[in-house]
Design a protein around this motif. Structure first.
Motif, PDB file in Angstrom:
ATOM      1  N   GLY A   1       0.827  -1.213   0.000  1.00  0.00           N
ATOM      2  CA  GLY A   1       0.000   0.000   0.000  1.00  0.00           C
ATOM      3  C   GLY A   1       0.854   1.253   0.000  1.00  0.00           C
ATOM      4  N   ILE A   2       0.562   2.148  -0.940  1.00  0.00           N
ATOM      5  CA  ILE A   2       1.252   3.445  -0.948  1.00  0.00           C
ATOM      6  C   ILE A   2       0.272   4.479  -0.409  1.00  0.00           C
TER       7      ILE A   2
ATOM      8  N   LYS B   1      -0.653 -13.071  -5.988  1.00  0.00           N
ATOM      9  CA  LYS B   1      -0.162 -12.028  -6.902  1.00  0.00           C
ATOM     10  C   LYS B   1       0.392 -10.846  -6.103  1.00  0.00           C
ATOM     11  N   THR B   2       1.329 -10.164  -6.717  1.00  0.00           N
ATOM     12  CA  THR B   2       1.872  -8.949  -6.097  1.00  0.00           C
ATOM     13  C   THR B   2       0.924  -7.803  -6.454  1.00  0.00           C
ATOM     14  N   ILE B   3       0.511  -7.046  -5.455  1.00  0.00           N
ATOM     15  CA  ILE B   3      -0.394  -5.926  -5.716  1.00  0.00           C
ATOM     16  C   ILE B   3       0.219  -4.655  -5.137  1.00  0.00           C
ATOM     17  N   ILE B   4       0.270  -3.642  -5.979  1.00  0.00           N
ATOM     18  CA  ILE B   4       0.736  -2.321  -5.513  1.00  0.00           C
ATOM     19  C   ILE B   4      -0.486  -1.420  -5.569  1.00  0.00           C
ATOM     20  N   ILE B   5      -0.880  -0.897  -4.433  1.00  0.00           N
ATOM     21  CA  ILE B   5      -2.149  -0.172  -4.384  1.00  0.00           C
ATOM     22  C   ILE B   5      -1.954   1.169  -3.668  1.00  0.00           C
ATOM     23  N   SER B   6      -2.444   2.216  -4.292  1.00  0.00           N
ATOM     24  CA  SER B   6      -2.370   3.516  -3.612  1.00  0.00           C
ATOM     25  C   SER B   6      -3.779   3.894  -3.202  1.00  0.00           C
TER      26      SER B   6
END
Lengths: 288, 296
Positions: free
Chosen positions: B34-35, B179-184
Motif C-alpha cells: 500500500g502506498i 499475486k503482487t499488488i501495488i495499491i495507492s
C-alpha cells in the motif's frame, strides 16, 4: 500487422471516422470526374472547360491533381482528428499503461498514416483509370459512347480522339506524384497533431502553416529571394504535383512532362524530419 | 524473495515544483503493497513514472531487474486514476484492443468480464456504463493477461459503499492467489484490511515503510470495564506488570510494562473477586501511525 490491427479496431467503431471516410469515398469521384465536366470559363462568348482532359495521360493528371487537394485537406484532417482524439480521451495514456511501448504506439500511428495514404492512392488510381476511360477512348465505336456520356451530363459536344490501348500507362506516374505529395502533407499533419494534442488547435496550426508559407513565399518573391521558396515544405509538396499551366489550360489540360526530382527529394526529407520530430516530442513529453 | 519492482532515487519535477523527491522503494514478490499519503503526496506521480507515462527527472526503476522493462510491462495489470477507454466502443471491443496490446488470446475476455460481473453488458458502449461498471471494466482490463503484478491507483475512488465492498473483495481474492499488488489509496482502513506492506509519502518524500503486521502489534494496553470500576482501580495496580491507568469514557485504559495476555488479566481480576464486563486489547491502527507520521 498486430499494430495495424490495433489501429483498425480503434477506428472501425468511431462514427466520425466512418462519416469522413464515406465523404471521401463519395465526394472524391464526384469532384475528380464531374468537376472537369461542369466547370467552365466563358471566354469570347464561348465556354472553355480547362480541366477537361482529352487524353488518357491528361486524365491521370487531372484526376491526381484534383484529388490531391481533396486528400491534402480531408485526409490530413482525419489523421489529425484520430491522433488528437487519443489525447482528448486520454486513451494514449491507457495504451501505454496497458504495456504498449512508446515506440510501438508511434509505429502503429505511422502504419495507419501509410495505410490511409496507400488506400487513398489506390482509390485515386481507380478513379483515374475510370476517368481515363470516360475522357478518352480506344476504339472508334467507344468514341460515340464517351460523347454521349458528356452530352448527357452537361450537353457538351466534344470531339474525342481515338487512341491505342497502350496510352493507359501514359501519365500514370501522376499517381506516384500524388502519393509523394500526400506523404508530405500527412507527415506534416502527423507532427502538428502530436505537437498540439488538441484537434481544433492542430487543424488551425496546419492550415495556418499552409497560409503563412504562401504569404512568406510572396514576401520572398518581392525581395528577390524567390529561389528559397522551392525549399519550403508545402511549396515543395505542391511542386511534386504542380498546378497546371494557366495558358496551356486554354487549349486543354496536359500532364507535366517529367518528375520534379528536387521537389520529390525535398518532400521526402521533410516527411522524414516531421516523423523524427514527432518521435522526439512523443518521447520527451509526459503523457498526461 | 525475488524483487518485482525496485525504485532508486526517483525524482519528478514539474517546473520548480518537486512532486516526487529522491524516492527509493523495493517491492517483493507476493507483497500487497500500500502506498499511502495525503492528496498531492506523489502517489499517482510515482505510479505514473513506473508505468512509463511520466518521464522521471532523475533516478531509475526496474521491473524484475530490467530497467527497460518493455516486455515485463505487458505482464503488469494497471489502473491509474480514472478508467479510460474508447467511449464509442463496447466493453468487449475495448478489451479486444487491450488483448492485442498485451498479446493475450481473445478467449480471456469473456473470462475476465465474468469475473468482474460485466458479462451481461459486454456489448454496451463504454460511455453508457456507470462509474462502478467503468471501474470494474478497468479491473477486467488489468486482469486480462493474468498478471503477476497489479498496480491499482485509488481503485475505489468515486464508488458507492456497495461498489467499494465489491472492489475490495475482488482485490482480496486476487491477493489470495499470491499475486503482487501495488495499491495507492487514502482510505487507510482499506489498506489495513488488504495490505501486507506499506509506504507513507508526504510532499513526494518517503516518510516510513514496513510491514503492516509491525504496526498492528500490541501496545500492551487493555480497555477494561466492570460493575465496580473503583474497586477495579484499587486491585489492578497489584498486578505485577501494571504500569499506568487512565479513564477512557467511563472505562479504564490500563497499560502494562510487559506483554500480558487477556486471559491472564481476566484470571487475575477473577482471583481478586472482580467480574469484568469488557476486556479489549488495544492495538495501534494504521490510521494512528499514519496521522502520527504525517503530523511530524
Amino acid at each position: 500487422m498486430k499494430l495495424l490491427q490495433i489501429e483498425y479496431k480503434k477506428i472501425v467503431g468511431n462514427k466520425s471516422f466512418k462519416v469522413f471516410s464515406i465523404m471521401f469515398l463519395v465526394f472524391l469521384p464526384l469532384i475528380a470526374i464531374l468537376f472537369p465536366i461542369y466547370w467552365s470559363v466563358p471566354i469570347g462568348g464561348e465556354s472553355f472547360y480547362p480541366f477537361m482532359p482529352t487524353s488518357y495521360e491528361a486524365a491521370w493528371y487531372s484526376v491526381s491533381f484534383i484529388s490531391s487537394w481533396f486528400c491534402f485537406f480531408l485526409l490530413s484532417f482525419i489523421l489529425i482528428y484520430h491522433i488528437t482524439n487519443e489525447y482528448n480521451f486520454r486513451t494514449v495514456r491507457q495504451n501505454i499503461i496497458d504495456g504498449q511501448t512508446r515506440t510501438e504506439y508511434l509505429k502503429a500511428k505511422i502504419f495507419l498514416m501509410l495505410s490511409i495514404l496507400f488506400f487513398a492512392t489506390l482509390y485515386v488510381f481507380i478513379i483515374g483509370f475510370v476517368g481515363g476511360l470516360i475522357f478518352s477512348t480506344f476504339e472508334p465505336k467507344d468514341a460515340g459512347m464517351i460523347q454521349t456520356f458528356l452530352k448527357t451530363f452537361n450537353g457538351l459536344e466534344t470531339e474525342v480522339e481515338t487512341q491505342d490501348f497502350g496510352v493507359i500507362t501514359d501519365g500514370m506516374f501522376n499517381i506516384v506524384r500524388f502519393f509523394i505529395q500526400n506523404l508530405g502533407a500527412f507527415s506534416l499533419a502527423f507532427l502538428v497533431a502530436f505537437l498540439a494534442k488538441r484537434g481544433i488547435l492542430a487543424i488551425l496550426i496546419f492550415f495556418g502553416l499552409f497560409l503563412s508559407e504562401k504569404i512568406g513565399e510572396i514576401i520572398l518573391e518581392v525581395n528577390d529571394f524567390g529561389f528559397v521558396k522551392d525549399y519550403l515544405p508545402t511549396n515543395a509538396f505542391m511542386d511534386v504535383l504542380p498546378y497546371p499551366n494557366l495558358m496551356e489550360l486554354l487549349s486543354g489540360i496536359t500532364s507535366p512532362d517529367s518528375m520534379n526530382w528536387t521537389a520529390v527529394v525535398i518532400t521526402i526529407i521533410y516527411s522524414l524530419l516531421f516523423i523524427f520530430f514527432s518521435r522526439l516530442l512523443f518521447f520527451k513529453r509526459d503523457i498526461t | 524473495m525475488s524483487i518485482v519492482l525496485e525504485i532508486k532515487n526517483l525524482t519528478k519535477k514539474f517546473g520548480s515544483f518537486t512532486a516526487v523527491n529522491n524516492l527509493s522503494l523495493t517491492i517483493e514478490k507476493g507483497n500487497v503493497f500500500g502506498i499511502l499519503g495525503p492528496n498531492g503526496s506523489g502517489k499517482t506521480t510515482t505510479l505514473g513514472m513506473v508505468l512509463d507515462v511520466l518521464n522521471p527527472s532523475e533516478g531509475s526503476y526496474s521491473w524484475y531487474g530490467d530497467s527497460q522493462g518493455t516486455n515485463n510491462r505487458k505482464k503488469i495489470g494497471s489502473i491509474l486514476e480514472h478508467p479510460i477507454f474508447y467511449p464509442e466502443l463496447s466493453g468487449y471491443k475495448n478489451l479486444e484492443i487491450t488483448s492485442l496490446i498485451k498479446g493475450v488470446d481473445k478467449s480471456r475476455i469473456e473470462e475476465v468480464l465474468t469475473r468482474v460481473d460485466l458479462i451481461q453488458r459486454k456489448y454496451s458502449p463504454f460511455s453508457s456504463y456507470s462509474l462502478g461498471m467503468k471501474q470494474r471494466l478497468a479491473l477486467a482490463a488489468a486482469l486480462l493477461s493474468n498478471p503477476e503484478v497489479l498496480v491499482l491507483d485509488e481503485p475505489t475512488n468515486g464508488l458507492d459503499p456497495e461498489g467499494i465492498r465489491q472492489m475490495r473483495e475482488l482485490i482480496i481474492s486476487i491477493a489470495k492467489e499470491g499475486k503482487t499488488i501495488i495499491i495507492s489509496s487514502h482510505i487507510l482502513d482499506e489498506i489495513q484490511k488488504m495490505c501486507s506492506h506499506y509506504a507513507i509519502l508526504k510532499h513526494g518524500k518517503l516518510l516510513k515503510q514496513g510491514a503492516i503486521g509491525d504496526i498492528l502489534s500490541s501496545k500492551n494496553q487493555f480497555l477494561l470495564d466492570s460493575n465496580n470500576n473503583e474497586e477495579l482501580k484499587s486491585k489492578i495496580n497489584q498486578h505485577p506488570s501494571f504500569s499506568t491507568l487512565e479513564d477512557n469514557e467511563g472505562k479504564l485504559k490500563i497499560t502494562f510494562n510487559d506483554k500480558v495476555k487477556g486471559s491472564d488479566i481476566n484470571e487475575f481480576m477473577h482471583s481478586q473477586g472482580i467480574l469484568l464486563s469488557e476486556l479489549t486489547e488495544l492495538k495501534t491502527s494504521l490510521e494512528d501511525e499514519f496521522l502520527e507520521i504525517i503530523k511530524k
